[in-house]
Enzyme design. Structure first.
Site, PDB file in Angstrom:
ATOM      1  N   LYS A  39       8.167  -2.129 -29.368  1.00 13.21           N
ATOM      2  CA  LYS A  39       7.028  -1.190 -28.656  1.00 13.21           C
ATOM      3  C   LYS A  39       7.430   0.123 -29.236  1.00 13.21           C
ATOM      4  O   LYS A  39       8.612   0.326 -29.902  1.00 13.21           O
ATOM      5  CB  LYS A  39       7.205  -1.319 -27.400  1.00 13.21           C
ATOM      6  CG  LYS A  39       8.694  -1.102 -26.713  1.00 13.21           C
ATOM      7  CD  LYS A  39       8.759  -1.271 -25.210  1.00 13.21           C
ATOM      8  CE  LYS A  39      10.112  -1.105 -24.725  1.00 13.21           C
ATOM      9  NZ  LYS A  39      10.456  -1.508 -23.458  1.00 13.21           N
ATOM     10  N   ARG A 133       8.395  -1.752 -10.947  1.00 11.05           N
ATOM     11  CA  ARG A 133       7.630  -1.034 -11.891  1.00 11.05           C
ATOM     12  C   ARG A 133       6.471  -1.993 -12.029  1.00 11.05           C
ATOM     13  O   ARG A 133       5.668  -2.140 -11.295  1.00 11.05           O
ATOM     14  CB  ARG A 133       8.557  -0.720 -13.111  1.00 11.05           C
ATOM     15  CG  ARG A 133       8.522   0.313 -13.567  1.00 11.05           C
ATOM     16  CD  ARG A 133       9.499   0.766 -14.811  1.00 11.05           C
ATOM     17  NE  ARG A 133       9.401  -0.398 -15.858  1.00 11.05           N
ATOM     18  CZ  ARG A 133      10.018  -0.283 -16.803  1.00 11.05           C
ATOM     19  NH1 ARG A 133      10.985   0.613 -17.274  1.00 11.05           N
ATOM     20  NH2 ARG A 133      10.169  -1.337 -17.655  1.00 11.05           N
ATOM     21  N   TYR A 249      14.903  32.668 -34.217  1.00  7.69           N
ATOM     22  CA  TYR A 249      14.309  33.451 -32.961  1.00  7.69           C
ATOM     23  C   TYR A 249      15.492  33.782 -32.141  1.00  7.69           C
ATOM     24  O   TYR A 249      16.467  33.022 -31.577  1.00  7.69           O
ATOM     25  CB  TYR A 249      13.417  32.155 -32.409  1.00  7.69           C
ATOM     26  CG  TYR A 249      12.181  31.986 -32.909  1.00  7.69           C
ATOM     27  CD1 TYR A 249      11.383  32.675 -33.401  1.00  7.69           C
ATOM     28  CD2 TYR A 249      11.933  30.513 -33.389  1.00  7.69           C
ATOM     29  CE1 TYR A 249      10.152  32.738 -33.797  1.00  7.69           C
ATOM     30  CE2 TYR A 249      10.658  29.999 -34.135  1.00  7.69           C
ATOM     31  CZ  TYR A 249       9.882  31.333 -34.180  1.00  7.69           C
ATOM     32  OH  TYR A 249       8.686  30.976 -34.946  1.00  7.69           O
ATOM     33  N   MET A 297      10.513  24.757 -34.827  1.00 12.67           N
ATOM     34  CA  MET A 297       9.731  23.906 -34.925  1.00 12.67           C
ATOM     35  C   MET A 297       9.899  23.073 -35.880  1.00 12.67           C
ATOM     36  O   MET A 297       9.918  21.890 -36.159  1.00 12.67           O
ATOM     37  CB  MET A 297       8.326  24.098 -34.582  1.00 12.67           C
ATOM     38  CG  MET A 297       7.193  23.112 -34.646  1.00 12.67           C
ATOM     39  SD  MET A 297       5.417  23.563 -34.576  1.00 12.67           S
ATOM     40  CE  MET A 297       5.459  24.517 -32.926  1.00 12.67           C
TER      41      MET A 297
HETATM   42  C1  LIG Z   1      11.587  -2.204 -23.497  1.00  8.47           C
HETATM   43  C2  LIG Z   1      11.705  -3.279 -22.885  1.00  8.47           C
HETATM   44  C3  LIG Z   1      12.841  -4.548 -23.337  1.00  8.47           C
HETATM   45  C4  LIG Z   1      13.978  -3.738 -24.143  1.00  8.47           C
HETATM   46  O1  LIG Z   1      14.716  -3.057 -23.741  1.00  8.47           O
HETATM   47  P1  LIG Z   1      16.047  -2.415 -24.248  1.00  8.47           P
HETATM   48  O2  LIG Z   1      16.882  -1.833 -23.128  1.00  8.47           O
HETATM   49  O3  LIG Z   1      15.598  -1.543 -25.219  1.00  8.47           O
HETATM   50  O4  LIG Z   1      16.942  -3.587 -24.727  1.00  8.47           O
HETATM   51  C5  LIG Z   1      12.862  -5.655 -22.739  1.00  8.47           C
HETATM   52  N1  LIG Z   1      11.899  -5.957 -21.696  1.00  8.47           N
HETATM   53  C6  LIG Z   1      10.848  -5.143 -21.247  1.00  8.47           C
HETATM   54  C7  LIG Z   1       9.996  -5.650 -20.359  1.00  8.47           C
HETATM   55  C8  LIG Z   1      11.132  -3.822 -22.083  1.00  8.47           C
HETATM   56  O5  LIG Z   1      10.133  -3.292 -21.333  1.00  8.47           O
END
Ligand SMILES: *Cc1c(COP(=O)(O)O)cnc(C)c1O
Length: 346
Positions: A39, A133, A249, A297
């Site tokens: 992701k 969550r 700055y 920046m």
């Molecule tokens: C992001 C995520 C992972 C991976 O987690 P890491 O801590 O980056 O290894 C695994 N499972 C779910 C549901 C996640 O959201």
């Protein structure tokens, strides 16, 4: 149109180290297989390149968060091996999943109903065991809509796997209860840190993200994880300060003696946040070049005293050993990776 000039920021992805990290995490998962969380654009490193490398290394199961993240991954991976963690929240998500052939992760009874009404098919199911969550509650596992799902991976997510918290064994116990209550082809609990908690947490499939990319959330993983991302920034001007000249700055640095400085194409818009200065440094061939003044920046200024040979166009290394850099700068290892800006050529 003429060709674009070369970039002044580049991010080297060490694909061999990435593949080695996956193999190491797969090995640490025991009889379970390691999947891969890709992701957030492969944790900032480029989802396409990351997914291709991990697939070639042997990874079979890939996890993205957003539906919009499927496109980069599906280019390299069979859609049936991709799961979308945020789930089918809108009817369009259901249509897209069925059209492409990716799996939604069902996170609620409503999503289970929506998935079934849209035609259904294989899916994954997230059960909440204490992070509160996403995920259905243990109580909801008895709901008819959940029981009717064709569940490939039954999963849950650990809240505190990076510390020795009482929540870890509690979540493990609750997940075992969920596994007993609901049939699924495979079961999965551990993220990267969870792999460090040991084999009890591995079940059939682990879901590392951070540690694939060089992050070390628990000491048990430290000897197994290699640095994968190597950002570099170009010097775009060299200038000599006179005593009394201030830099940047708010003039937070003033030269006491004549000194050579390099203006570097790297700023907070690139993910090099202000907390990187003033005690931080860039490097040239191993020599430490302290940052002077505030991070802007698009630019930072470094002291070139330790590397007088540096000239315009030379590349400087941005320290990116994740555990050390995160500790020194008060950022999380996740933040360091995922804030790497779009101006880096990946
Ligand atoms: C992001 C995520 C992972 C991976 O987690 P890491 O801590 O980056 O290894 C695994 N499972 C779910 C549901 C996640 O959201």
């Amino acid at each position: 149109m003429p060709d674009l000039p070369p970039p002044s920021l580049r991010l080297e992805l060490d694909t061999q180290a990435l593949a080695a990290n996956w193999r190491a995490l797969d090995g640490l998962s025991g009889t379970a297989r390691a999947g891969a969380a890709v992701k957030a654009d492969g944790y900032g490193l480029g989802a396409g390149a990351v997914a291709k490398t991990l697939k070639d290394a042997g990874a079979h199961d890939f996890f993205v968060a957003h539906w919009s993240e499927v496109a980069d991954v599906v280019h390299h991976v069979d859609p049936a091996q991709i799961a979308v963690l945020h789930g089918p929240v809108r009817p369009q998500d259901v249509h897209y999943a069925r059209a492409i052939g990716v799996k939604p992760v069902i996170n609620s009874v409503e999503q289970a109903q929506r998935w079934r009404e849209g035609g259904g098919g294989p899916c994954d199911l997230m059960v909440d065991t204490g992070i509160n969550r996403l995920g259905v509650s243990l109580r909801d596992l008895g709901d008819g809509a959940i029981a009717a799902l064709d569940v490939d991976i039954l999963m849950s997510h650990l809240a505190s796997a990076d510390e020795n918290s009482a929540l870890n064994p509690l979540q493990l116990e609750r997940f075992q209860a969920a596994c007993a209550a609901l049939p699924a082809r495979r079961r999965s609990l551990a993220n990267s840190a969870g792999i460090g908690l040991g084999r009890d947490y591995a079940f059939d499939l682990t879901r590392p993200g951070l540690s694939l990319y060089g992050g070390v959330p628990r000491g048990e993983l430290a000897d197994h994880v290699l640095q994968v991302a190597f950002p570099q920034a170009a010097v775009i001007q060299v200038r000599t300060l006179s005593p009394g000249d201030s830099v940047g700055y708010n003039a937070t640095f003033t030269a006491r003696a004549e000194m050579r400085t390099g203006i570097v194409s790297l700023g907070y818009a690139d993910g090099f946040l202000r907390c990187r200065g003033p005690a931080g440094a860039l490097r040239f061939e191993g020599a430490e070049l302290p940052l002077l003044g505030k991070v802007s920046m698009d630019m930072v200024v470094v002291d070139l005293t330790a590397a007088p040979q540096v000239k315009e166009g030379d590349w400087l290394d941005v320290p990116f050993a994740l555990p050390e850099t995160a500790r020194a700068r008060g950022l999380s290892q996740y933040e360091l990776l995922t804030t790497l800006g779009r101006r880096f050529r990946r």
